[in-house]
Design a protein around this motif. Structure first.
Motif, PDB file in Angstrom:
ATOM      1  N   TRP A  76      -8.536  -8.629   0.539  1.00  0.00           N
ATOM      2  CA  TRP A  76      -7.531  -9.385  -0.159  1.00  0.00           C
ATOM      3  C   TRP A  76      -6.438  -9.333   1.128  1.00  0.00           C
ATOM      4  N   ALA A  77      -5.806 -10.606   1.394  1.00  0.00           N
ATOM      5  CA  ALA A  77      -4.657 -10.614   2.187  1.00  0.00           C
ATOM      6  C   ALA A  77      -3.335 -11.235   1.632  1.00  0.00           C
ATOM      7  N   ASP A  78      -3.404 -12.075   0.627  1.00  0.00           N
ATOM      8  CA  ASP A  78      -2.322 -12.860   0.375  1.00  0.00           C
ATOM      9  C   ASP A  78      -1.475 -12.294  -0.787  1.00  0.00           C
ATOM     10  N   PRO A  79      -0.414 -11.541  -0.364  1.00  0.00           N
ATOM     11  CA  PRO A  79       0.510 -10.825  -1.709  1.00  0.00           C
ATOM     12  C   PRO A  79       1.023 -11.894  -2.613  1.00  0.00           C
ATOM     13  N   ASP A  80       0.861 -12.985  -2.508  1.00  0.00           N
ATOM     14  CA  ASP A  80       1.178 -13.934  -3.568  1.00  0.00           C
ATOM     15  C   ASP A  80       0.350 -14.129  -4.539  1.00  0.00           C
ATOM     16  N   ASP A  81      -0.938 -13.665  -4.254  1.00  0.00           N
ATOM     17  CA  ASP A  81      -2.133 -13.333  -5.332  1.00  0.00           C
ATOM     18  C   ASP A  81      -2.132 -12.062  -6.393  1.00  0.00           C
ATOM     19  N   ALA A  82      -1.114 -11.186  -5.860  1.00  0.00           N
ATOM     20  CA  ALA A  82      -1.168  -9.995  -6.596  1.00  0.00           C
ATOM     21  C   ALA A  82      -0.651 -10.211  -7.819  1.00  0.00           C
ATOM     22  N   PRO A  83      -1.312  -9.215  -8.964  1.00  0.00           N
ATOM     23  CA  PRO A  83      -0.760  -9.334 -10.425  1.00  0.00           C
ATOM     24  C   PRO A  83       0.540  -9.024 -10.549  1.00  0.00           C
ATOM     25  N   GLU A  84       1.176  -9.283 -11.418  1.00  0.00           N
ATOM     26  CA  GLU A  84       2.752  -9.064 -11.860  1.00  0.00           C
ATOM     27  C   GLU A  84       2.682  -7.570 -12.102  1.00  0.00           C
ATOM     28  N   TRP A  85       3.622  -6.755 -11.657  1.00  0.00           N
ATOM     29  CA  TRP A  85       3.876  -5.485 -12.206  1.00  0.00           C
ATOM     30  C   TRP A  85       4.738  -5.489 -13.518  1.00  0.00           C
ATOM     31  N   SER A  86       4.221  -4.507 -14.272  1.00  0.00           N
ATOM     32  CA  SER A  86       5.001  -4.338 -15.668  1.00  0.00           C
ATOM     33  C   SER A  86       6.005  -3.305 -15.401  1.00  0.00           C
ATOM     34  N   PRO A  87       7.118  -3.240 -16.363  1.00  0.00           N
ATOM     35  CA  PRO A  87       7.993  -2.107 -16.176  1.00  0.00           C
ATOM     36  C   PRO A  87       7.168  -1.009 -16.498  1.00  0.00           C
ATOM     37  N   GLU A  88       6.261  -0.615 -17.190  1.00  0.00           N
ATOM     38  CA  GLU A  88       5.578   0.553 -17.445  1.00  0.00           C
ATOM     39  C   GLU A  88       4.716   0.995 -16.234  1.00  0.00           C
ATOM     40  N   ALA A  89       4.306  -0.118 -15.305  1.00  0.00           N
ATOM     41  CA  ALA A  89       3.538   0.261 -14.141  1.00  0.00           C
ATOM     42  C   ALA A  89       4.531   0.925 -13.017  1.00  0.00           C
ATOM     43  N   PHE A  90       5.876   0.185 -13.167  1.00  0.00           N
ATOM     44  CA  PHE A  90       6.801   0.588 -12.133  1.00  0.00           C
ATOM     45  C   PHE A  90       7.539   2.100 -12.256  1.00  0.00           C
ATOM     46  N   GLU A  91       7.395   2.353 -13.825  1.00  0.00           N
ATOM     47  CA  GLU A  91       7.729   3.782 -14.159  1.00  0.00           C
ATOM     48  C   GLU A  91       7.095   4.804 -13.839  1.00  0.00           C
ATOM     49  N   ARG A  92       5.478   4.327 -13.761  1.00  0.00           N
ATOM     50  CA  ARG A  92       4.400   5.497 -13.366  1.00  0.00           C
ATOM     51  C   ARG A  92       4.144   5.607 -11.749  1.00  0.00           C
ATOM     52  N   ALA A  93       4.696   4.399 -11.223  1.00  0.00           N
ATOM     53  CA  ALA A  93       4.336   4.371  -9.620  1.00  0.00           C
ATOM     54  C   ALA A  93       4.989   5.503  -8.818  1.00  0.00           C
ATOM     55  N   GLU A  94       4.516   5.552  -7.616  1.00  0.00           N
ATOM     56  CA  GLU A  94       4.978   6.845  -6.711  1.00  0.00           C
ATOM     57  C   GLU A  94       6.187   6.128  -6.109  1.00  0.00           C
ATOM     58  N   VAL A  95       7.318   6.772  -5.803  1.00  0.00           N
ATOM     59  CA  VAL A  95       8.580   6.254  -5.053  1.00  0.00           C
ATOM     60  C   VAL A  95       8.546   6.961  -3.764  1.00  0.00           C
ATOM     61  N   ARG A  96       8.560   6.151  -2.713  1.00  0.00           N
ATOM     62  CA  ARG A  96       8.629   6.646  -1.222  1.00  0.00           C
ATOM     63  C   ARG A  96       9.912   6.096  -0.445  1.00  0.00           C
ATOM     64  N   HIS A  97      10.397   7.100   0.395  1.00  0.00           N
ATOM     65  CA  HIS A  97      11.361   6.580   1.306  1.00  0.00           C
ATOM     66  C   HIS A  97      10.774   6.820   2.664  1.00  0.00           C
ATOM     67  N   GLY A  98      10.122   5.816   3.356  1.00  0.00           N
ATOM     68  CA  GLY A  98       9.477   5.966   4.478  1.00  0.00           C
ATOM     69  C   GLY A  98       8.302   6.886   4.142  1.00  0.00           C
ATOM     70  N   ASP A  99       8.138   7.941   5.005  1.00  0.00           N
ATOM     71  CA  ASP A  99       6.806   8.878   4.820  1.00  0.00           C
ATOM     72  C   ASP A  99       7.116   9.767   3.670  1.00  0.00           C
ATOM     73  N   GLN A 100       8.332   9.890   3.185  1.00  0.00           N
ATOM     74  CA  GLN A 100       8.610  10.969   2.220  1.00  0.00           C
ATOM     75  C   GLN A 100       8.723  10.600   0.767  1.00  0.00           C
ATOM     76  N   ILE A 101       7.749  11.268  -0.150  1.00  0.00           N
ATOM     77  CA  ILE A 101       7.537  10.923  -1.383  1.00  0.00           C
ATOM     78  C   ILE A 101       8.763  11.562  -2.320  1.00  0.00           C
ATOM     79  N   VAL A 102       9.682  10.427  -2.989  1.00  0.00           N
ATOM     80  CA  VAL A 102      10.819  10.590  -3.577  1.00  0.00           C
ATOM     81  C   VAL A 102      10.565  11.098  -5.076  1.00  0.00           C
ATOM     82  N   ARG A 103       9.404  10.589  -5.435  1.00  0.00           N
ATOM     83  CA  ARG A 103       8.773  10.978  -6.970  1.00  0.00           C
ATOM     84  C   ARG A 103       7.429  10.494  -6.935  1.00  0.00           C
ATOM     85  N   PRO A 104       6.786  11.552  -7.197  1.00  0.00           N
ATOM     86  CA  PRO A 104       5.191  11.299  -7.333  1.00  0.00           C
ATOM     87  C   PRO A 104       4.746  10.407  -8.333  1.00  0.00           C
ATOM     88  N   ALA A 105       3.827   9.763  -8.361  1.00  0.00           N
ATOM     89  CA  ALA A 105       3.128   9.031  -9.397  1.00  0.00           C
ATOM     90  C   ALA A 105       3.055   9.750 -10.508  1.00  0.00           C
TER      91      ALA A 105
END
Length: 93
Positions: free
Chosen positions: A12-41
């Motif tokens: 898969w290469a086209d980011p326009d084909d990616a499924p939409e993210w739900s607000p719940e998925a964002f809440e569970r996702a890992e947050v990074r700033h560069g290589d540093q994890i700000v919040r784990p998944a």
């Protein structure tokens, strides 16, 4: 290609084909700033397996006559569920 190998699908290469993210998925996702994890998944994006049953079935060992087994298997897949239904009906009678 050997018989047991599956063909490799095109990556898969086209980011326009990616499924939409739900607000719940964002809440569970890992947050990074560069290589540093700000919040784990937290959790997973999908639920695993079937929902738990209120009264799950239990595995037992039962000896039956071969002709009974042959007759039930002759009707195809689901023969064990048919045995359960027959026994349930007999117990309730």
């Amino acid at each position: 290609m050997p018989k047991n190998e599956k063909p490799i699908s095109k990556p898969w290469a086209d980011p326009d084909d990616a499924p939409e993210w739900s607000p719940e998925a964002f809440e569970r996702a890992e947050v990074r700033h560069g290589d540093q994890i700000v919040r784990p998944a937290t959790g997973t994006l999908t639920k695993r397996g079937r929902p738990r049953l209120e009264q799950p079935k239990r595995q037992v060992t039962l000896r039956l006559d071969q002709d009974v087994i042959d007759r039930l298997r002759a009707d195809g897949p689901g023969w064990q569920s048919r045995i359960n239904a027959i026994l349930k009906k007999a117990v309730e009678a």
